[in-house]
Design an enzyme around this catalytic site. Structure first.
Site, mmCIF file in Angstrom:
data_model
loop_
_atom_site.group_PDB
_atom_site.id
_atom_site.type_symbol
_atom_site.label_atom_id
_atom_site.label_comp_id
_atom_site.label_asym_id
_atom_site.label_seq_id
_atom_site.Cartn_x
_atom_site.Cartn_y
_atom_site.Cartn_z
ATOM 1 N N LYS A 1 0.864 -1.195 0.000
ATOM 2 C CA LYS A 1 0.000 0.000 0.000
ATOM 3 C C LYS A 1 0.894 1.236 0.000
ATOM 4 C CE LYS A 1 -3.941 1.999 2.561
ATOM 5 N NZ LYS A 1 -4.922 1.779 3.646
ATOM 6 N N SER B 1 -9.926 2.175 2.494
ATOM 7 C CA SER B 1 -8.981 2.868 1.645
ATOM 8 C C SER B 1 -7.986 1.947 0.940
ATOM 9 C CB SER B 1 -8.193 3.880 2.470
ATOM 10 O OG SER B 1 -7.393 3.230 3.442
ATOM 11 N N SER C 1 -10.347 0.060 6.832
ATOM 12 C CA SER C 1 -9.726 0.074 5.508
ATOM 13 C C SER C 1 -9.051 -1.215 5.049
ATOM 14 C CB SER C 1 -8.700 1.203 5.427
ATOM 15 O OG SER C 1 -9.364 2.395 5.170
HETATM 16 N N1 GLN Z 1 -13.406 4.751 5.678
HETATM 17 C C1 GLN Z 1 -12.862 5.237 6.906
HETATM 18 C C2 GLN Z 1 -12.441 6.667 6.758
HETATM 19 O O1 GLN Z 1 -12.613 7.199 5.703
HETATM 20 C C3 GLN Z 1 -11.736 4.375 7.348
HETATM 21 C C4 GLN Z 1 -10.479 4.606 6.610
HETATM 22 C C5 GLN Z 1 -9.345 3.785 7.103
HETATM 23 O O2 GLN Z 1 -9.530 2.804 7.821
HETATM 24 N N2 GLN Z 1 -8.147 4.208 6.757
HETATM 25 O O3 GLN Z 1 -11.982 7.282 7.680
#
Ligand code: GLN
Length: 493
Positions: A78, A161, A185
């Site tokens: 990532k 994400s 995410s």
């Molecule tokens: N979807 C969540 C956010 O936008 C979690 C994102 C994540 O876990 N990095 O904050």
């Protein structure tokens, strides 16, 4: 023989040890897959030359009899993990040309164990999002969208994400990928692409060298196609690191030993508050079916209560933006990253941050700055911290009655790219089942259990006690066996 890109990590390690194929063969097969899957936009930066070099070195190590735990296994990283000498963007224009001078601890451990880097994969900008579409680069496409050409078909999101991680693993371009999980995410992208993802306990993996989003919630974890593969990766990634004061100095067990153990007598809790209004009936049915599978395997299913669940999303969307606004203050155009010149210093700051950050990141910074400002701090931030403690206490109470908790991982199947983009609240609801455990610091794993009527995968989540990833792996491997999910997306490279 099975195609090399269809092997699991554990099968590939066997094949490498038996000299059925070499690390170079395995890597070349995945580099071709990366080429074939280019239109999926999984990668921000491809590193085939590094991969070939690492594969050659891996073969030499194996020949000399000193191969590591993941020697020769091609992975996607990532693009939130700093990689020394390789561009690391966080999918933001702000870091479009940023080349770190150091390696994150987690990637260091993976490469130290011999794994091969195919490249840096896509994500929502600074990991803020649930669809991959807040990336500064073209959004990754879920390989479950249907056969090419995707521009003619309806394009689906691979979750977020960790959108490039889920896409590359589901499409058989990478054997596994690193992810990070601040509110879901790793687990939500795993759920909507039909793969496995684990977010370990807060403190299990070092956060050193991972670009920070919300420091009290961020954790690294593994994403792969089987529970065993996720286990073997996490074993390497986890561990104490003196460079991260929140990493915890407890031994990392051999997670592979937890797989295939009996779940007889294991108590599986179903939280009644997770049956949310308007819940997708198919998700609900699969949830009950998964509970029945675990019961048939010998577990005992009990109802539990997590009474403060309804506050989890509001609390998360105060704490995460607050920490993000503070972490992202460093991108000021002075030390590194983008700089847009201005007529004076303040103008330079403003122009740089306006140009460098996308809309969602700016929204989070504004919310975060607001809830931390004098006069509002007590009303929002401090109150959110207090409710966070209540949410954690709910779990401590629940774990007196059960050993693991079973819940859905996401409220539905993959949605279309562009959908929910203009409705932040609908997007934030994607995390309704996942954020609670980040707030409580607990581990959670998501694995594919079935297909919905629309032909798309649905995952289930298991939640464990702090630092008890072993029980999670045992329960997950029992559910994996019972569910026997063998479906592949219509596109695999
Ligand atoms: N979807 C969540 C956010 O936008 C979690 C994102 C994540 O876990 N990095 O904050």
């Amino acid at each position: 023989m099975t195609k090399l890109t269809d092997l699991t990590i554990l099968e590939a390690l066997e094949g490498l040890n038996a000299k059925t194929f070499s690390a170079v063969d395995l890597t070349d097969a995945h580099i071709s897959a990366m080429e074939k899957g280019k239109n999926l936009n999984a990668f921000i930066t491809e590193t085939p030359d590094i991969a070939r070099k690492q594969a050659k070195e891996s073969d030499a190590r194996r020949a000399a009899g000193n191969a590591g735990a993941l020697d020769g296994i091609p992975l996607a990283i990532k693009d939130l993990f700093c990689t020394k000498g390789v561009r690391t963007t966080a999918a933001s224009r702000m870091l479009d040309t940023f080349v770190p001078t150091y390696e994150s601890t987690v990637t260091q451990k993976l490469f130290g164990a011999g794994s091969v880097m195919l490249g840096k994969v896509n994500l929502d900008e600074f990991a803020m999002g649930s669809s991959g579409t807040t990336s500064y680069y073209p959004a990754a496409i879920n390989p479950w969208s249907g056969p090419e050409p995707w521009n003619a078909a309806r394009k689906l999101v691979p979750g977020g994400s960790s959108s490039g991680s889920s896409t590359s693993v589901a499409a058989h371009i990478a054997m596994g990928a690193t992810g990070t999980d601040t509110g879901g995410s790793i687990r939500q992208p795993a759920s909507v692409t039909g793969i496995v993802g684990i977010k370990p306990t807060y403190g299990r993996c070092s956060r050193w060298g991972i670009i920070a989003f919300a420091s009290s919630l961020d954790q690294a974890g593994s994403m792969a196609r089987t529970v065993g593969d996720a286990a073997v990766m996490l074993r390497t990634m986890a561990g104490y690191d003196e460079k991260d004061s929140t990493s915890v100095n407890t031994p990392v067990p051999d997670y592979l030993a937890s797989l295939g153990k009996s779940v007889k007598g294991l108590k599986v809790g179903l939280p009644k508050e997770y049956r949310i209004d308007g819940m997708n009936p198919e998700v609900d049915a699969l949830w009950q079916k998964s509970a029945a599978m675990l019961r048939d395997a010998g577990a005992e299913v009990v109802e539990i209560s997590l009474p403060h669940t309804k506050y989890a999303l509001p609390v998360y969307y105060i704490i995460a933006p607050a920490e993000a606004s503070s972490n992202l203050a460093r991108y000021d155009g002075v030390r590194f990253g983008l700089r847009i010149p201005g007529k004076d210093l303040n103008d330079m700051y403003a122009s740089t941050r306006f140009a460098g950050f996308g809309k969602e990141v700016r929204r989070r910074i504004l919310i975060g700055t607001y809830v931390l400002s004098a006069g509002y701090y007590d009303a929002y931030y401090r109150k959110a911290q207090r409710v966070r403690r209540l949410i954690r206490n709910d779990f401590l109470e629940a774990f007196k009655k059960c050993d693991v908790i079973l819940t859905p991982a996401s409220p539905g199947t993959a949605f279309g790219i562009g959908e929910k983009t203009d409705d932040p609240l609908a997007m934030y609801l994607e995390d309704v089942f996942t954020v609670t455990l980040n707030l409580a610091g607990l581990p959670g794993i998501c694995l594919p259990v079935g297909l919905a009527q629309n032909g798309l995968p649905m995952g289930m989540q298991l939640i464990g006690r702090a630092f008890d990833e072993e029980t999670l792996f045992t329960a997950a491997s029992a559910l994996e066996k019972a569910a026997a999910f063998t479906h592949k997306p219509p596109f695999t490279a």
